[in-house]
Design a protein around this motif. Structure first.
Motif, short mmCIF file in Angstrom:
data_model
loop_
_atom_site.label_atom_id
_atom_site.label_comp_id
_atom_site.label_asym_id
_atom_site.label_seq_id
_atom_site.Cartn_x
_atom_site.Cartn_y
_atom_site.Cartn_z
N GLY A 64 10.40 6.32 -18.20
CA GLY A 64 11.52 5.46 -17.87
C GLY A 64 12.00 5.52 -16.44
N ASP A 65 11.42 6.40 -15.59
CA ASP A 65 11.94 6.53 -14.23
C ASP A 65 10.84 6.54 -13.16
N LEU A 66 9.64 6.06 -13.49
CA LEU A 66 8.60 5.94 -12.48
C LEU A 66 8.82 4.68 -11.64
N PRO A 67 8.42 4.70 -10.38
CA PRO A 67 8.61 3.52 -9.53
C PRO A 67 7.93 2.29 -10.11
N TYR A 68 8.56 1.12 -9.93
CA TYR A 68 7.97 -0.12 -10.43
C TYR A 68 6.76 -0.50 -9.59
N LEU A 69 5.67 -0.80 -10.25
CA LEU A 69 4.48 -1.37 -9.62
C LEU A 69 4.04 -2.56 -10.46
N LEU A 126 1.28 14.84 -13.63
CA LEU A 126 1.14 13.49 -14.19
C LEU A 126 -0.15 12.83 -13.67
N GLU A 127 -0.58 13.21 -12.47
CA GLU A 127 -1.85 12.71 -11.95
C GLU A 127 -3.01 13.19 -12.83
N ASP A 128 -2.96 14.47 -13.26
CA ASP A 128 -3.99 14.99 -14.17
C ASP A 128 -3.98 14.22 -15.48
N VAL A 129 -2.79 13.93 -15.95
CA VAL A 129 -2.64 13.19 -17.21
C VAL A 129 -3.26 11.79 -17.09
N LEU A 130 -3.00 11.14 -15.94
CA LEU A 130 -3.48 9.77 -15.75
C LEU A 130 -5.00 9.70 -15.70
N ALA A 177 1.74 10.02 -4.93
CA ALA A 177 2.34 11.28 -4.49
C ALA A 177 3.29 11.83 -5.54
N LEU A 178 4.06 10.93 -6.17
CA LEU A 178 4.99 11.36 -7.22
C LEU A 178 4.22 11.92 -8.41
N LEU A 179 3.18 11.23 -8.83
CA LEU A 179 2.37 11.71 -9.97
C LEU A 179 1.74 13.07 -9.67
N ARG A 180 1.36 13.26 -8.42
CA ARG A 180 0.72 14.51 -8.02
C ARG A 180 1.70 15.68 -8.04
N LEU A 197 0.82 -1.21 0.00
CA LEU A 197 0.00 0.00 0.00
C LEU A 197 0.86 1.26 0.00
N GLU A 198 1.97 1.20 0.70
CA GLU A 198 2.87 2.36 0.74
C GLU A 198 3.47 2.63 -0.64
N ARG A 199 3.80 1.56 -1.38
CA ARG A 199 4.35 1.74 -2.73
C ARG A 199 3.33 2.46 -3.62
N ILE A 200 2.07 2.06 -3.50
CA ILE A 200 1.03 2.68 -4.31
C ILE A 200 0.85 4.15 -3.93
N GLU A 201 0.86 4.45 -2.64
CA GLU A 201 0.71 5.83 -2.19
C GLU A 201 1.90 6.68 -2.62
N GLU A 202 3.10 6.11 -2.59
CA GLU A 202 4.29 6.84 -3.05
C GLU A 202 4.17 7.14 -4.54
N GLY A 203 3.65 6.17 -5.30
CA GLY A 203 3.45 6.39 -6.73
C GLY A 203 2.46 7.52 -6.99
#
Length: 630
Positions: free
Chosen positions: A534-539, A515-519, A484-487, A476-482
């Motif tokens: 090429g540099d977004l966290p792996y999910l 990037l959150e708006d884009v998604l 936050a980065l997009l935001r 869940l933390e990985r998803i939240e970090e992803g």
């Protein structure tokens, strides 16, 4: 451990070794209770007398909820030897109803469960028949067996499935028997009645099994599994490749089939007056479909393999209580099944069940403290519903013994909470089946977020180890970090994002967009952004799906949360135990009787009781608030 001689007493006794009983026994044992699991035949524990499948619409979400809480069904279904095919359902209908359905091996799945049960410390398993409930000062204190023995306990969990006073029906032939050729159970029904517990007579059924070597599949549609790494359990690490999955097939009834059924309708157990019980509305027999849906020219049927260990096809959608000779005529009218050989004839089964309006939200019988009821004896249908109720009964029986707060899941938290709330407040006169339409909060109770919703409960009651809890929290933390980065990250002049969007047919984007708006845009995916940048966290794929759903449906999710918060206000308004509903002015007569009988704990519970009207809720609300304010 399978035993011949029991101890004199246990903390918890579980009566019945179906899917409900297994979950109850596993939960109680894991929570430190000395536990006895009583079954008629250990070889039939976790048997699948109807369709050997797990999951499906709404049900697949329940299996994930069971797993998130610490139950075993999802793990067992994913295991090698159990799984035959995995499908993702409702992919075109949105994330709120997306779920998994697995075709399971009729021999492999029960064997995996039985082997697992034999490894559980503190769990004794006895082959015997329970004929009565023992009580002391009105509380459940143990069980009596058919051989005269008494075994004492602090709690009893009843999960007898469809065995109580069961009979098998084919046409006008009635046979005293349980499901799949098992024995019927006798004596327990009269014991429950002697305790003042009301019983219902219910009916369910199963289709014929056919020899696949005698079926012509050439004109049928093939049904394949879904490619990808799909599993019910968050612990599963080995996934079946789609090329190794069995294939199912789809065919249809026709006018000749319908005419045969109409011609022989009075010979069926259901329409010939033999059946006394009420059958499931959402899984009707084929003759019931023909009568109720006269305008439909055809009904779809699925041909599903039952096992890799023996040759047998389950004809899903063709449950019937017709005589054997009529069943043959009906099946042979279907295209591709003209020469099909019967391995087992279809049947209807009638059995006793406990009226669930007598249960509280912990699944305990209100009038007999310490006695819990779960599974088909609690008027559900389906392995998944049974397992979920068994898990909750085992948890709550153990918590009561420990003197700890019970676990009651809210409707916005889980389909399990919806099911229990429906059963104990609305009741049912037919086998209850979970449907996605029963949920008011489908975007909150999704398949992909069961861990987020329920692992805190699983950890609190002691079914999730610290290691597993921390691992799920990391996910869940990985998803939240992803998120936050997009935001926080904006397009700016990044040509990679611009090229990705224009390649999807979008105009040149505003550089101020995140990037959150884009998604949030249709067709844009996390995987697509990750490939472009090429540099977004792996999910992994499932983590990506949850992140995308949280982002794309954020507005709708917030609206459902607001609705849930309004509901919580009503749930927070406690109704005093000593309210005299029968003398309360302003309540309708019907509401007075229902409220007095069911004794809801909160205004929210009262609002969901059948035939309690909004005007009655207004009266209750005014009365309680006025009393609280002096």
């Amino acid at each position: 451990m399978l035993i011949d001689k029991t101890k004199d007493s246990y903390d918890v006794i579980v009566v019945g070794g179906g899917h409900a009983g297994v979950e109850a026994a596993c939960a109680a044992s894991a929570m430190g209770m000395s536990t006895l699991l009583l079954c008629l035949n250990f070889a039939m524990v976790s048997n699948m007398p109807c369709n050997p499948s797990i999951g499906g619409s709404a049900k697949g979400i329940v299996v994930r909820e069971i797993d998130a809480l610490g139950g075993i069904m999802g793990k067992m279904a994913d295991m090698k030897g159990s799984l035959l095919q995995m499908k993702v359902l409702n992919t075109s209908k949105g994330p709120g109803v997306r779920c998994l359905r697995a075709q399971e091996d009729k021999r492999g799945y029960p064997r995996n469960v039985q082997n697992y049960l034999l490894t559980i410390p503190g769990l004794d398993i006895l082959e015997a028949e329970c004929t009565g409930i023992l009580t002391e000062q009105g509380h459940a204190s143990g069980i009596s067996l058919s051989d005269g023995r008494h075994i004492f306990s602090k709690a009893v969990v009843l999960s007898t499935g469809t065995h109580m006073e069961s009979v098998i029906l084919r046409g006008h032939v009635v046979k005293e028997e349980g499901p799949d050729g098992e024995r019927a159970s006798h004596g327990l029904s009269s014991s429950l009645r002697s305790l003042g517990i009301s019983l219902l007579r219910l009916k369910t059924g199963t289709p014929p099994r056919l020899d696949p070597a005698t079926i012509d599949y050439s004109g049928m549609e093939i049904e394949l599994g879904t490619p990808g790494r799909h599993a019910f359990s968050y612990d599963t690490t080995e996934f079946m490749d789609v090329k190794d999955m069995v294939s199912c097939h789809l065919c249809y009834t026709n006018e000749r089939t319908h005419q045969i059924i109409r011609d022989h309708l009075q010979e069926s157990a259901m329409y010939g007056g033999v059946v006394k019980g009420v059958g499931p509305r959402y899984c009707p027999s084929i003759e019931d479909k023909i009568v109720r849906f006269k305008d439909k020219p055809r009904h779809q049927l699925f041909l599903e393999p039952e096992s890799l260990e023996f040759e047998s096809i389950y004809l899903q959608g063709f449950s019937t209580s017709m005589p054997e000779r009529v069943q043959e005529e009906m099946v042979h009218s279907l295209k591709g099944l003209e020469k099909a050989r019967f391995l087992k004839y279809a049947y209807a089964i009638e059995y006793d069940a406990v009226d669930p309006l007598q249960l509280d939200h912990t699944l305990m019988v209100r009038s007999v403290p310490g006695l819990y009821v779960c599974g088909q004896i609690a008027c559900t249908s389906g392995y998944e519903e049974a397992a979920a109720l068994g898990l909750m009964a085992g948890i709550n029986a153990s918590l009561r013994i420990k003197g700890e707060e019970s676990l009651v899941l809210k409707r916005e938290e889980a389909y399990i909470g919806i099911m229990i709330d429906d059963l104990v407040t609305k009741g049912t006169k037919e086998p209850y089946r979970l449907l996605s339409s029963r949920s008011e909060f489908r975007l909150l109770t999704r398949s992909d977020n069961a861990d987020e919703r329920l692992i805190e409960h699983g950890r609190r009651v002691g079914l999730l180890s610290l290691e597993r809890y921390q691992r799920l929290k990391k996910r869940l933390e990985r998803i939240e970090e992803g998120k936050a980065l997009l935001r926080s990250r904006h397009i700016g002049n990044d040509a990679r994002v611009r090229d990705y969007l224009t390649g999807l047919g979008f105009p040149q984007p505003n550089g101020a967009d995140s990037l959150e708006d884009v998604l949030r845009r249709q067709k844009v995916t996390y995987a697509g952004l990750a490939d472009a940048l090429g540099d977004l966290p792996y999910l992994d794929a499932e983590e990506q799906f949850k992140l995308e759903t949280d982002v794309k449906y954020e507005g709708y999710i917030k609206a459902q949360i607001r609705l849930a918060n309004i509901r919580k206000e009503m749930e927070g308004l406690t109704l005093p135990d000593d309210l005299d509903y029968l003398r309360m002015d302003g309540l309708s007569l019907e509401s007075r009787e229902k409220l007095d009988r069911l004794r809801p704990k909160t205004l929210g519970e009262a609002s969901r009781i059948q035939n309690v009207h909004p005007s009655d809720i207004d009266v209750l609300s005014f009365y309680v608030r006025h009393k609280k304010n002096g």
